[in-house]
Design a protein around this motif. Structure first.
Motif, PDB file in Angstrom:
ATOM      1  N   ALA A 225       0.828  -1.204   0.000  1.00 15.05           N
ATOM      2  CA  ALA A 225       0.000   0.000   0.000  1.00 15.05           C
ATOM      3  C   ALA A 225       0.860   1.250   0.000  1.00 15.05           C
ATOM      4  CB  ALA A 225      -0.932  -0.007   1.209  1.00 15.05           C
ATOM      5  N   ALA A 226       1.995   1.199   0.709  1.00 15.74           N
ATOM      6  CA  ALA A 226       2.907   2.341   0.714  1.00 15.74           C
ATOM      7  C   ALA A 226       3.606   2.493  -0.630  1.00 15.74           C
ATOM      8  CB  ALA A 226       3.939   2.181   1.830  1.00 15.74           C
ATOM      9  N   ARG A 227       3.965   1.397  -1.272  1.00 11.78           N
ATOM     10  CA  ARG A 227       4.617   1.484  -2.581  1.00 11.78           C
ATOM     11  C   ARG A 227       3.673   2.038  -3.638  1.00 11.78           C
ATOM     12  NH1 ARG A 227       6.457  -3.777  -0.961  1.00 11.78           N
ATOM     13  NH2 ARG A 227       8.665  -3.748  -0.359  1.00 11.78           N
ATOM     14  N   LEU A 228       2.417   1.618  -3.614  1.00 12.38           N
ATOM     15  CA  LEU A 228       1.461   2.116  -4.602  1.00 12.38           C
ATOM     16  C   LEU A 228       1.221   3.612  -4.460  1.00 12.38           C
ATOM     17  CD1 LEU A 228      -1.181  -0.765  -4.546  1.00 12.38           C
ATOM     18  CD2 LEU A 228       0.481  -0.263  -6.343  1.00 12.38           C
ATOM     19  N   GLN A 229       1.311   4.123  -3.238  1.00 12.58           N
ATOM     20  CA  GLN A 229       1.115   5.548  -2.995  1.00 12.58           C
ATOM     21  C   GLN A 229       2.410   6.334  -3.048  1.00 12.58           C
ATOM     22  OE1 GLN A 229      -1.729   6.350   0.290  1.00 12.58           O
ATOM     23  NE2 GLN A 229      -1.842   4.133   0.488  1.00 12.58           N
ATOM     24  N   ASP A 230       3.505   5.663  -3.408  1.00  7.13           N
ATOM     25  CA  ASP A 230       4.818   6.304  -3.540  1.00  7.13           C
ATOM     26  C   ASP A 230       5.238   6.961  -2.218  1.00  7.13           C
ATOM     27  OD1 ASP A 230       7.098   6.857  -4.822  1.00  7.13           O
ATOM     28  OD2 ASP A 230       6.336   8.449  -6.108  1.00  7.13           O
ATOM     29  N   ILE A 231       5.027   6.242  -1.107  1.00  4.51           N
ATOM     30  CA  ILE A 231       5.408   6.723   0.212  1.00  4.51           C
ATOM     31  C   ILE A 231       6.756   6.120   0.591  1.00  4.51           C
ATOM     32  CG2 ILE A 231       4.736   6.827   2.645  1.00  4.51           C
ATOM     33  CD1 ILE A 231       1.857   6.513   1.806  1.00  4.51           C
ATOM     34  N   SER A 232       7.582   6.925   1.220  1.00  2.56           N
ATOM     35  CA  SER A 232       8.887   6.444   1.655  1.00  2.56           C
ATOM     36  C   SER A 232       8.719   5.308   2.655  1.00  2.56           C
ATOM     37  CB  SER A 232       9.687   7.590   2.285  1.00  2.56           C
ATOM     38  OG  SER A 232      10.916   7.104   2.786  1.00  2.56           O
ATOM     39  N   LEU A 233       9.477   4.240   2.454  1.00  2.56           N
ATOM     40  CA  LEU A 233       9.374   3.057   3.319  1.00  2.56           C
ATOM     41  C   LEU A 233      10.209   3.265   4.581  1.00  2.56           C
ATOM     42  CD1 LEU A 233       9.580   0.220   0.648  1.00  2.56           C
ATOM     43  CD2 LEU A 233       7.557   1.277   1.657  1.00  2.56           C
ATOM     44  N   ASN A 234       9.778   4.232   5.371  1.00  2.00           N
ATOM     45  CA  ASN A 234      10.429   4.526   6.637  1.00  2.00           C
ATOM     46  C   ASN A 234       9.588   3.927   7.767  1.00  2.00           C
ATOM     47  OD1 ASN A 234      11.786   5.533   8.821  1.00  2.00           O
ATOM     48  ND2 ASN A 234      11.722   7.667   8.171  1.00  2.00           N
ATOM     49  N   PRO A 235      10.104   2.942   8.518  1.00  4.04           N
ATOM     50  CA  PRO A 235       9.273   2.295   9.552  1.00  4.04           C
ATOM     51  C   PRO A 235       8.763   3.266  10.611  1.00  4.04           C
ATOM     52  CG  PRO A 235      11.257   1.016   9.108  1.00  4.04           C
ATOM     53  CD  PRO A 235      11.430   2.315   8.410  1.00  4.04           C
ATOM     54  N   GLN A 236       9.545   4.284  10.916  1.00  3.23           N
ATOM     55  CA  GLN A 236       9.112   5.220  11.943  1.00  3.23           C
ATOM     56  C   GLN A 236       7.907   6.043  11.499  1.00  3.23           C
ATOM     57  OE1 GLN A 236      12.534   7.515  13.020  1.00  3.23           O
ATOM     58  NE2 GLN A 236      13.619   5.784  13.950  1.00  3.23           N
ATOM     59  N   LYS A 237       7.801   6.318  10.196  1.00  6.46           N
ATOM     60  CA  LYS A 237       6.688   7.108   9.695  1.00  6.46           C
ATOM     61  C   LYS A 237       5.477   6.250   9.336  1.00  6.46           C
ATOM     62  CE  LYS A 237       9.518  10.873   7.876  1.00  6.46           C
ATOM     63  NZ  LYS A 237       9.864  11.677   6.676  1.00  6.46           N
ATOM     64  N   LEU A 238       5.724   5.002   9.000  1.00  5.38           N
ATOM     65  CA  LEU A 238       4.625   4.128   8.590  1.00  5.38           C
ATOM     66  C   LEU A 238       3.933   3.463   9.767  1.00  5.38           C
ATOM     67  CD1 LEU A 238       6.126   2.354   5.448  1.00  5.38           C
ATOM     68  CD2 LEU A 238       4.703   4.397   5.544  1.00  5.38           C
ATOM     69  N   ALA A 239       4.587   3.388  10.901  1.00  2.00           N
ATOM     70  CA  ALA A 239       4.024   2.694  12.056  1.00  2.00           C
ATOM     71  C   ALA A 239       3.184   3.652  12.889  1.00  2.00           C
ATOM     72  CB  ALA A 239       5.131   2.091  12.912  1.00  2.00           C
ATOM     73  N   GLY A 240       2.088   3.101  13.445  1.00  2.00           N
ATOM     74  CA  GLY A 240       1.232   3.875  14.326  1.00  2.00           C
ATOM     75  C   GLY A 240       1.596   3.668  15.779  1.00  2.00           C
TER      76      GLY A 240
END
Length: 483
Positions: A225-240
């Protein structure tokens, strides 16, 4: 019939728009309809945090949203708050996956003062029980985390919510907890997302967590889902706050997938006469693609639209190379505002100037008519028109006439002189033809060769003759045969 509410509001809409002070509260959009609560005897009751249950109002109590009731439990009774009534309750049960064969318990009564006292006493022991149970689990070397403890309304049972990555044998733990707290023990395993929903909090967006407000079903979230939205794969930013991938990453995936179809593949290279361009990045929602001349680093970045990229790909497949990436793209010109009523124009009262067009936008037939037979009538028509409209005669002509060019009157005067001179020449030629016929020629007919011979007697004979325009002149110019 007047319908009044007991919550202090004077309008029916206040019932459906009551305070959202409970987690996972459902908006009752049928609250304004009279008799909606009587359609079904089922009610939704919410307990601590996100735990809910569905009960049957078998005693026919007049229950409304926000009432505190005592419901049937095993063993004893529990205290909760009514969150939904009426015909929406069966729909909500179907949404949450409530099994129809499950036994539905009853609502005893509205909570009394004695019931509320016991409930407050049991609620005050929850935090201390949770801290001590964690110490007991650590002493037993159990790989688990007790996240929350909830006492039943009458204080006879306690529910322990725990988190564990693997299967845990907590039989010894239950014995120790029952001896320590002297209550009936119930263990429930929850996930990290459910724990965050029970605890609550504020997300990085500035709003309350979705799992603590309205989400009931948790869908798995993956890095795709992050790749499709071209979001940086940074665990600190992707985690809630639950240390898992954010649930909100699934909200806009479908929109990005549809927008991605309007962009070319990232593996395709663009060939132009300037060189080869490689994919660098893309603005998916705006439909823009950025290309680089180097495959590994950002060099000579050029941004084009997805439509232009498909055009270049089509040319490359046919063996053609465009001049550049921006060759066929035209910058949109800023549209100028059009004042249809000309209310803001400073020259809207000025008269239109021009020699070839009149006020109606039509060409001046008097000026463009070159027929010699109508010259006199044209002059007369123009003279009468100028006399009736003097402003037309002088409008924009003196100012626009080039230097050294005569005005209209002088041109008309010169034209009349030339016409009179041509008529005189024609008259002299006719008289000469008649004189030759009378003197007696060999044939009695003036041939074309004879007429073309120079005549020394008449100095104007060799001058080029103009073709007569009037039918009367044609009849006079035609030689007649002598019988």
């Amino acid at each position: 019939m007047d319908y009044k509410l007991h919550n202090g509001g004077g309008k029916l809409c206040c019932k459906g728009c009551s305070r959202q002070d409970n987690k996972l509260n459902t908006y009752d959009w049928l609250a304004d309809i009279p008799g909606s609560s009587e359609e079904s005897d089922l009610v939704e009751v919410q307990f601590k945090n996100t735990r809910k249950g569905y009960y049957r109002n078998s005693n026919g109590l007049k229950l409304e949203k926000g009432d505190t009731v005592a419901v049937e439990s095993t063993p004893g009774h529990d205290i909760g708050v009514v969150t939904l009534t009426g015909r929406l309750v069966p729909l909500q049960m179907r949404k949450t996956g409530f099994k129809p064969n499950t036994e539905i318990k009853r609502v005893y009564r509205k909570a009394k003062a004695v019931d509320m006292e016991k409930y407050e006493e049991a609620k005050a022991k929850e935090h201390d029980t949770m801290i001590r149970s964690r110490q007991i689990a650590a002493n037993l070397n159990l790989d688990m985390k007790i996240g929350d403890v909830e006492y039943q309304g009458d204080g006879n049972k306690a529910i322990f919510y725990y988190i564990a990555d693997e299967r845990v044998d907590f039989r010894q733990l239950i014995k120790v907890l029952a001896e320590t707290f002297r209550v009936r023990i119930e263990m429930k395993q929850i996930g990290a997302r459910q724990e965050a929903g029970r605890i609550g909090g504020i997300g990085p967006c500035g709003r309350e967590l979705c799992c603590a407000t309205w989400m009931t079903n948790f869908v798995s979230v993956s890095t795709s889902a992050a790749r499709l939205q071209d979001i940086s794969l940074n665990p600190q930013k992707l985690a809630g706050q639950c240390a898992k991938l954010k649930c909100c990453m699934n909200y806009e995936v479908d929109s990005y997938v549809e927008a991605q179809k309007r962009l070319p593949s990232r593996e395709i290279e663009l060939e132009t006469k300037d060189g080869t361009f490689y994919f660098f990045k893309a603005d998916i929602l705006n439909g823009q693609v950025t290309y680089s001349t180097d495959k590994n680093i950002a060099a000579n970045l050029t941004t084009i639209s997805g439509k232009r990229a498909f055009e270049i790909i089509g040319l490359n497949r046919r063996g053609m190379k465009p001049e550049s990436l921006h060759e066929s793209e035209k910058k949109p010109e800023p549209q100028k505002s059009i004042d249809l009523l000309e209310q803001e124009s400073l020259t809207r009262f000025d008269k239109r100037k021009g020699n070839n067009e009149n006020r109606n936008g039509k060409k001046d037939v008097y000026k463009n008519n070159t027929d010699n037979s109508n010259r006199g009538g044209r002059n007369r028509g123009e003279r009468s028109r100028n006399e009736s409209h003097p402003e037309v005669r002088t409008e924009g002509r003196e100012e626009n006439r080039p230097e050294g060019r005569p005005d209209r009157k002088d041109r008309n005067r010169n034209r009349n002189k030339n016409r009179n001179r041509d008529e005189a020449e024609n008259r002299n030629n006719n008289e000469k033809v008649i004189r030759i016929e009378r003197e007696g020629s060999n044939t009695g007919i003036i041939t074309k060769e004879d007429a073309s011979k120079p005549d020394n007697t008449n100095p104007n004979r060799n001058r080029r003759r103009k073709r007569p325009n009037n039918k009367s002149q044609q009849r006079n110019d035609k030689p007649s045969e002598k019988e």
